[in-house]
Design a protein around this motif. Structure first.
Motif, PDB file in Angstrom:
ATOM      1  N   ASN A  28       0.794  -1.218   0.000  1.00 34.70           N
ATOM      2  CA  ASN A  28       0.000   0.000   0.000  1.00 34.70           C
ATOM      3  C   ASN A  28       0.830   1.273   0.000  1.00 34.70           C
ATOM      4  N   LYS A  29       2.158   1.139   0.178  1.00 34.85           N
ATOM      5  CA  LYS A  29       3.000   2.322   0.060  1.00 34.85           C
ATOM      6  C   LYS A  29       3.018   2.841  -1.375  1.00 34.85           C
ATOM      7  N   LYS A  30       2.746   1.949  -2.331  1.00 37.97           N
ATOM      8  CA  LYS A  30       2.628   2.327  -3.734  1.00 37.97           C
ATOM      9  C   LYS A  30       3.801   3.188  -4.195  1.00 37.97           C
ATOM     10  N   VAL A  31       4.981   2.736  -3.892  1.00 35.98           N
ATOM     11  CA  VAL A  31       6.166   3.456  -4.332  1.00 35.98           C
ATOM     12  C   VAL A  31       6.320   3.283  -5.838  1.00 35.98           C
ATOM     13  N   LYS A  32       6.550   4.398  -6.537  1.00 42.27           N
ATOM     14  CA  LYS A  32       6.712   4.366  -7.980  1.00 42.27           C
ATOM     15  C   LYS A  32       8.147   4.743  -8.344  1.00 42.27           C
ATOM     16  N   ARG A  33       8.663   4.073  -9.341  1.00 48.79           N
ATOM     17  CA  ARG A  33       9.976   4.431  -9.883  1.00 48.79           C
ATOM     18  C   ARG A  33       9.730   5.231 -11.156  1.00 48.79           C
ATOM     19  N   ILE A  34      10.260   6.435 -11.176  1.00 43.61           N
ATOM     20  CA  ILE A  34       9.964   7.361 -12.278  1.00 43.61           C
ATOM     21  C   ILE A  34      11.244   7.711 -13.025  1.00 43.61           C
ATOM     22  N   THR A  35      11.174   7.595 -14.339  1.00 38.71           N
ATOM     23  CA  THR A  35      12.272   7.988 -15.219  1.00 38.71           C
ATOM     24  C   THR A  35      11.811   9.200 -16.020  1.00 38.71           C
ATOM     25  N   LEU A  36      12.535  10.281 -15.889  1.00 38.90           N
ATOM     26  CA  LEU A  36      12.133  11.565 -16.475  1.00 38.90           C
ATOM     27  C   LEU A  36      13.269  12.095 -17.341  1.00 38.90           C
ATOM     28  N   LYS A  37      12.974  12.363 -18.604  1.00 42.43           N
ATOM     29  CA  LYS A  37      13.990  12.921 -19.496  1.00 42.43           C
ATOM     30  C   LYS A  37      13.630  14.356 -19.837  1.00 42.43           C
ATOM     31  N   LEU A  38      14.509  15.271 -19.502  1.00 46.20           N
ATOM     32  CA  LEU A  38      14.326  16.680 -19.804  1.00 46.20           C
ATOM     33  C   LEU A  38      15.669  17.393 -19.678  1.00 46.20           C
ATOM     34  N   SER A  39      15.753  18.570 -20.230  1.00 42.97           N
ATOM     35  CA  SER A  39      17.047  19.262 -20.305  1.00 42.97           C
ATOM     36  C   SER A  39      17.494  19.832 -18.962  1.00 42.97           C
ATOM     37  N   GLN A  40      16.541  20.064 -18.044  1.00 45.39           N
ATOM     38  CA  GLN A  40      16.880  20.652 -16.749  1.00 45.39           C
ATOM     39  C   GLN A  40      16.901  19.600 -15.646  1.00 45.39           C
ATOM     40  N   ASN A  41      17.752  19.835 -14.669  1.00 46.37           N
ATOM     41  CA  ASN A  41      17.831  18.931 -13.524  1.00 46.37           C
ATOM     42  C   ASN A  41      16.833  19.387 -12.460  1.00 46.37           C
ATOM     43  N   LEU A  42      15.771  18.602 -12.276  1.00 47.69           N
ATOM     44  CA  LEU A  42      14.724  18.962 -11.306  1.00 47.69           C
ATOM     45  C   LEU A  42      14.896  18.227  -9.979  1.00 47.69           C
ATOM     46  N   SER A  43      16.109  17.801  -9.680  1.00 42.78           N
ATOM     47  CA  SER A  43      16.340  17.010  -8.471  1.00 42.78           C
ATOM     48  C   SER A  43      15.852  17.715  -7.212  1.00 42.78           C
ATOM     49  N   GLU A  44      16.175  18.974  -7.058  1.00 40.08           N
ATOM     50  CA  GLU A  44      15.795  19.695  -5.841  1.00 40.08           C
ATOM     51  C   GLU A  44      14.288  19.858  -5.740  1.00 40.08           C
ATOM     52  N   GLU A  45      13.645  20.152  -6.870  1.00 44.97           N
ATOM     53  CA  GLU A  45      12.186  20.314  -6.865  1.00 44.97           C
ATOM     54  C   GLU A  45      11.483  18.997  -6.518  1.00 44.97           C
ATOM     55  N   VAL A  46      12.005  17.887  -7.082  1.00 46.09           N
ATOM     56  CA  VAL A  46      11.422  16.576  -6.802  1.00 46.09           C
ATOM     57  C   VAL A  46      11.649  16.189  -5.340  1.00 46.09           C
ATOM     58  N   LYS A  47      12.840  16.470  -4.819  1.00 48.91           N
ATOM     59  CA  LYS A  47      13.129  16.187  -3.413  1.00 48.91           C
ATOM     60  C   LYS A  47      12.199  16.959  -2.496  1.00 48.91           C
ATOM     61  N   ALA A  48      11.869  18.189  -2.881  1.00 48.85           N
ATOM     62  CA  ALA A  48      10.961  19.006  -2.069  1.00 48.85           C
ATOM     63  C   ALA A  48       9.566  18.400  -1.981  1.00 48.85           C
ATOM     64  N   LEU A  49       9.214  17.591  -2.987  1.00 50.23           N
ATOM     65  CA  LEU A  49       7.913  16.908  -2.976  1.00 50.23           C
ATOM     66  C   LEU A  49       7.982  15.560  -2.266  1.00 50.23           C
ATOM     67  N   GLY A  50       9.185  15.194  -1.789  1.00 44.32           N
ATOM     68  CA  GLY A  50       9.346  13.934  -1.082  1.00 44.32           C
ATOM     69  C   GLY A  50       9.930  12.817  -1.922  1.00 44.32           C
ATOM     70  N   GLY A  51      10.401  13.144  -3.128  1.00 44.92           N
ATOM     71  CA  GLY A  51      10.991  12.136  -3.994  1.00 44.92           C
ATOM     72  C   GLY A  51      12.371  11.713  -3.521  1.00 44.92           C
ATOM     73  N   GLU A  52      12.741  10.473  -3.807  1.00 43.94           N
ATOM     74  CA  GLU A  52      14.060   9.943  -3.473  1.00 43.94           C
ATOM     75  C   GLU A  52      14.886   9.873  -4.757  1.00 43.94           C
ATOM     76  N   ILE A  53      15.843  10.769  -4.888  1.00 43.93           N
ATOM     77  CA  ILE A  53      16.638  10.849  -6.105  1.00 43.93           C
ATOM     78  C   ILE A  53      17.625   9.687  -6.165  1.00 43.93           C
ATOM     79  N   LEU A  54      17.613   8.967  -7.280  1.00 49.71           N
ATOM     80  CA  LEU A  54      18.534   7.854  -7.484  1.00 49.71           C
ATOM     81  C   LEU A  54      19.697   8.243  -8.387  1.00 49.71           C
ATOM     82  N   GLU A  55      19.396   9.047  -9.427  1.00 48.07           N
ATOM     83  CA  GLU A  55      20.455   9.389 -10.374  1.00 48.07           C
ATOM     84  C   GLU A  55      19.982  10.473 -11.321  1.00 48.07           C
ATOM     85  N   PHE A  56      20.905  11.350 -11.706  1.00 48.70           N
ATOM     86  CA  PHE A  56      20.663  12.271 -12.824  1.00 48.70           C
ATOM     87  C   PHE A  56      21.865  12.192 -13.741  1.00 48.70           C
ATOM     88  N   LYS A  57      21.631  11.672 -14.944  1.00 50.66           N
ATOM     89  CA  LYS A  57      22.732  11.479 -15.887  1.00 50.66           C
ATOM     90  C   LYS A  57      22.196  11.579 -17.308  1.00 50.66           C
TER      91      LYS A  57
END
Length: 294
Positions: free
Chosen positions: A218-247
């Motif tokens: 029920n935790k319903k954890v999703k793994r998300i792959t996002l391709k875009l020119s900008q690094n949104l790591s900080e914005e995603v972290k602010a929403l509670g996301g767990e950053i795995l990699e930006f490359k």
């Protein structure tokens, strides 16, 4: 009713740690998973339950009986499969099964024949002629032979091919449905996810989590792959996301927050590609293994 009750169980080997203050309970009729990294304390806990070693402190009970003082009575209704199976090389399979029968009461011969046929063992072969998997099948039959009220299984699928693994869990579910309880120590997180009702995670000798399998799901954890020119790591972290990699303009992260909030963020940017996958339960468990050896 609890079939297993462990309270503040500790086992030390001189200055070395075995288990430290382990507390858990296993209800009648459930399949209970017991997982953790190598050296976490799984086998030590099982050995205390079986009275193969004595606890340093705390208590362990099965069927409300003390695992030290009442071990003989407990073992009348208990079946056990070790992770590594060892028999005398020159003994025949049939002799082992017949010998096992002499320790148990009210053996159902039809059920024994069913097990022999299901696991496809040759009664006339000697142990030295058997592969690791076939030795494990003999151990399974020996443990199941009296339809035990409690089965303690330590890595039972090691050495078994996928078809036999499937047959094993068919038998386990049948035993569960007839009222037996199964305590399953395993490294196979997929089988834990599929068959267990609850799971305890042990690490460095301590229980760090006990959960219903449904609660993990029920935790319903999703793994998300996002391709875009900008690094949104900080914005995603602010929403509670767990950053795995930006490359290479690809951001990979885990997310179990409000999906609408994430989408509201993403519409502000030119997204080239987006993949959203349901994170498997086994991946959730893997988080507890990642620090092993660090």
């Amino acid at each position: 009713m609890n079939v297993i009750d462990i309270k503040n169980l500790t086992k030390t080997y001189g200055k070395s740690r075995g288990i430290d203050g382990v507390t858990l309970s296993v209800k009648k009729g459930e399949i209970y998973g017991f997982i953790g990294p190598n050296g976490a304390g799984k086998s030590t806990t099982i050995k205390v339950l079986l009275n193969l070693i004595f606890p340093t402190s705390g208590e362990a009970k099965i069927f409300r009986l003390d695992c030290v003082t009442d071990t003989t009575k407990i073992k009348e209704d208990l079946g056990y499969v070790p992770s590594e199976v060892r028999y005398y090389d020159d003994v025949k399979v049939g002799e082992i099964i017949n010998y096992a029968k002499t320790f148990k009461k009210n053996i159902d011969e039809e059920y024994v024949e069913h097990l022999i046929k299901t696991f496809d063992v040759d009664l006339n072969k000697k142990i030295f002629e058997l592969s690791l998997g076939n030795k494990k099948k003999v151990a399974l039959i020996q443990a199941f032979i009296h339809k035990p009220k409690l089965l303690i299984l330590d890595e039972p699928t090691n050495g078994l091919d996928p078809l036999v693994q499937q047959k094993l869990f068919t038998e386990l579910v049948a035993l569960k449905n007839s009222g037996s309880t199964i305590f399953l120590s395993s490294h196979n997180l997929t089988e834990v996810e599929e068959f267990c009702d609850r799971v305890a995670i042990i690490k460095e000798g301590k229980i760090i989590e006990v959960k219903n399998i449904e609660e993990f799901a029920n935790k319903k954890v999703k793994r998300i792959t996002l391709k875009l020119s900008q690094n949104l790591s900080e914005e995603v972290k602010a929403l509670g996301g767990e950053i795995l990699e930006f490359k290479d303009n690809i951001l990979l992260f885990n997310y179990n927050g409000d999906i609408n909030k994430l989408l509201s963020l993403l519409v502000k940017y030119p997204v080239e590609d987006l993949i959203i996958e349901e994170k498997k339960l086994s991946e959730v468990f893997m988080a507890y293994y990642e620090m092993e050896g660090k």
